[in-house]
Design an enzyme around this catalytic site. Structure first.
Site, PDB file in Angstrom:
ATOM      1  N   TRP A 102       1.979  -2.119 -13.172  1.00  0.00           N
ATOM      2  CA  TRP A 102       1.377  -0.868 -13.660  1.00  0.00           C
ATOM      3  C   TRP A 102       1.956  -0.456 -14.998  1.00  0.00           C
ATOM      4  O   TRP A 102       1.250   0.109 -15.842  1.00  0.00           O
ATOM      5  CB  TRP A 102       1.486   0.230 -12.604  1.00  0.00           C
ATOM      6  CG  TRP A 102       0.711  -0.133 -11.380  1.00  0.00           C
ATOM      7  CD1 TRP A 102       1.200  -0.429 -10.145  1.00  0.00           C
ATOM      8  CD2 TRP A 102      -0.716  -0.314 -11.288  1.00  0.00           C
ATOM      9  NE1 TRP A 102       0.180  -0.770  -9.293  1.00  0.00           N
ATOM     10  CE2 TRP A 102      -1.004  -0.701  -9.964  1.00  0.00           C
ATOM     11  CE3 TRP A 102      -1.772  -0.178 -12.195  1.00  0.00           C
ATOM     12  CZ2 TRP A 102      -2.300  -0.957  -9.523  1.00  0.00           C
ATOM     13  CZ3 TRP A 102      -3.067  -0.437 -11.759  1.00  0.00           C
ATOM     14  CH2 TRP A 102      -3.322  -0.820 -10.437  1.00  0.00           C
ATOM     15  N   ASP A 169       5.043   7.729 -14.985  1.00  0.00           N
ATOM     16  CA  ASP A 169       4.010   7.462 -13.985  1.00  0.00           C
ATOM     17  C   ASP A 169       4.676   7.541 -12.614  1.00  0.00           C
ATOM     18  O   ASP A 169       5.461   6.665 -12.250  1.00  0.00           O
ATOM     19  CB  ASP A 169       3.410   6.064 -14.234  1.00  0.00           C
ATOM     20  CG  ASP A 169       2.427   5.646 -13.158  1.00  0.00           C
ATOM     21  OD1 ASP A 169       2.174   6.429 -12.231  1.00  0.00           O
ATOM     22  OD2 ASP A 169       1.903   4.511 -13.261  1.00  0.00           O
ATOM     23  N   LYS A 193      -1.724   8.298  -2.837  1.00  0.00           N
ATOM     24  CA  LYS A 193      -0.689   7.723  -1.978  1.00  0.00           C
ATOM     25  C   LYS A 193       0.011   8.833  -1.193  1.00  0.00           C
ATOM     26  O   LYS A 193      -0.028   8.853   0.026  1.00  0.00           O
ATOM     27  CB  LYS A 193       0.313   6.919  -2.799  1.00  0.00           C
ATOM     28  CG  LYS A 193      -0.325   5.634  -3.324  1.00  0.00           C
ATOM     29  CD  LYS A 193       0.306   5.150  -4.569  1.00  0.00           C
ATOM     30  CE  LYS A 193      -0.493   4.148  -5.349  1.00  0.00           C
ATOM     31  NZ  LYS A 193      -1.335   3.225  -4.637  1.00  0.00           N
TER      32      LYS A 193
HETATM   33  N1  PLP Z   1       0.525   3.432 -11.348  1.00  0.00           N
HETATM   34  C1  PLP Z   1       1.059   3.077 -10.166  1.00  0.00           C
HETATM   35  C2  PLP Z   1       2.547   3.133  -9.985  1.00  0.00           C
HETATM   36  C3  PLP Z   1       0.226   2.655  -9.124  1.00  0.00           C
HETATM   37  O1  PLP Z   1       0.750   2.303  -7.941  1.00  0.00           O
HETATM   38  C4  PLP Z   1      -1.171   2.613  -9.332  1.00  0.00           C
HETATM   39  C5  PLP Z   1      -2.081   2.184  -8.255  1.00  0.00           C
HETATM   40  O2  PLP Z   1      -1.683   1.741  -7.211  1.00  0.00           O
HETATM   41  C6  PLP Z   1      -1.677   2.972 -10.587  1.00  0.00           C
HETATM   42  C7  PLP Z   1      -0.799   3.393 -11.557  1.00  0.00           C
HETATM   43  C8  PLP Z   1      -3.142   2.945 -10.878  1.00  0.00           C
HETATM   44  O3  PLP Z   1      -3.672   4.112 -10.371  1.00  0.00           O
HETATM   45  P1  PLP Z   1      -5.227   4.433 -10.371  1.00  0.00           P
HETATM   46  O4  PLP Z   1      -5.849   3.482  -9.418  1.00  0.00           O
HETATM   47  O5  PLP Z   1      -5.244   5.865  -9.909  1.00  0.00           O
HETATM   48  O6  PLP Z   1      -5.738   4.280 -11.746  1.00  0.00           O
END
Ligand code: PLP
Length: 356
Positions: A102, A169, A193
């Site tokens: 991510w 994030d 989550k």
């Molecule tokens: N950041 C993290 C740490 C994640 O675990 C995730 C998805 O699992 C994301 C970003 C991406 O999130 P989204 O699907 O809301 O764009």
């Protein structure tokens, strides 16, 4: 029977929240209307949005400290590009910590806006640890990190001190542990989550860092515009915001983040103790960087896979297989996972040991 859901997402929520949310779909606040059909400009929904925004700040200890909370759309993936759009100058640069898939995705988007300095990366070790010993350039527009790496099961237990704004994030560990949240200038987290249904992203932002980079930003990507519109610039994702509010109220009733964290620590300790004790298993992440939300582990002998899989499925466990980039297993133990369910998994691991 309700399953023991170890899935990494979306929407691992307390049973009470699911029940209240179901009622609100049929008859919201005894209005005779569904939460899905009331106007988002109605007094009742504006109250939901206001309380959700204010409770998010209250739980994070950021009320009255110059922060605003927003419930936006587009997932954390849209925040990957909104952060640089709102904070990076035209000729600026930003510093990123590459701690997983991510973080890499966030870096890819930010590169569209300017120079990116990757201050540390654990890519060469397949992200089994959090990079350490890095320096953050003082002339960057901001520093970006990922507090919990959902896929690899690592978590930042310390955050660097720096004079530049810190963007984080927190998608997979928001509201799971107490931190000094005032160290962060921009926090974003997809709801799905620890907070609510997919469809909304919580953004917590220190207002003073906005409107300083000189860019013309399209309205929907402009944090300042969303703040001015009190998170109602366009039709908000009403159901996701409402269910997020229910979860925030649940956290408050439990005693706030500190109380939830105590339980999360107990769950993580129970599971990691078994992984370390049981000769059939090993943890996938470096011990010092282990995540208390996503516990990744492997069988020492892959020949036991079939037997282990049959045992946990028979015990009513679901969602245990690891992400394809790590393999093995990933037990996601978000806030809503009861310790009794963790005990079920531990018992299954012990049962495998006595069986093989
Ligand atoms: N950041 C993290 C740490 C994640 O675990 C995730 C998805 O699992 C994301 C970003 C991406 O999130 P989204 O699907 O809301 O764009």
């Amino acid at each position: 029977m309700k399953k023991h859901n170890y899935s990494a997402g979306p929407s691992i929520l307390p049973q009470e929240v699911f029940e209240k949310a179901s009622k609100a779909i049929l008859n919201f606040n005894d209005s005779g209307l569904s939460i899905l059909e009331i106007s988002h400009r109605s007094k009742d929904f504006v109250a939901v949005m206001d309380e959700a925004r204010s409770l998010a700040l209250e739980l994070l200890g950021l009320q009255g400290k110059g922060y605003q909370a927003l419930f936006l759309q587009g997932g954390a993936s849209t925040a990957f590009l909104m952060a640089p759009y709102n904070l990076m100058k035209e000729d600026g640069k930003a510093a990123y910590l590459d701690s997983g898939t991510w973080a890499t995705a966030a870096i890819k988007e930010a590169k569209l806006f300017g120079e990116i300095v990757i201050v540390g990366s654990s890519k060469e070790d397949n992200y089994t640890h959090i990079p350490k010993g890095y320096e953050i350039p003082g002339d960057a527009d901001y520093f970006h990190c990922t507090s919990n790496n959902t896929i690899f099961g690592t978590q930042m237990h310390e955050f660097p001190s720096t004079s530049i704004p810190v963007v984080c994030d927190m998608s997979s560990d928001i509201f799971s542990r107490q931190l000094d949240f005032s160290k962060f200038d921009l926090i974003y987290a997809g709801a799905q989550k620890n907070m609510g249904p997919a469809g909304t992203t919580l953004v917590v932002i220190k207002e003073e860092i906005l409107e300083k980079n000189g860019r013309t930003i399209p309205s929907m990507l402009d944090y300042a515009k969303h703040i001015k519109a009190e998170s109602m610039y366009n039709t908000p994702p009403v159901f996701s915001v409402y269910v997020s509010l229910l979860t925030l109220q649940w956290i408050k009733e439990k005693g706030g983040i500190a109380a939830v964290e105590k339980l999360n620590n107990a769950k993580a300790d129970l599971l990691y103790a078994e992984i370390d004790r049981n000769p059939l298993f090993k943890g996938a992440a470096n011990i010092e960087d282990r995540s208390k939300m996503n516990v990744t582990f492997l069988l020492n002998n892959p020949e036991h896979t079939e037997t282990f899989d049959a045992l946990w499925k028979a015990a009513g466990i679901s969602g245990l297989p690891g992400h394809r980039s790590v393999g093995g297993y990933r037990a996601s133990i978000y806030n809503a996972m009861p310790i009794e369910s963790v005990q079920v998994l531990v018992d299954v691991m012990k049962a495998l040991e006595s069986k093989v």
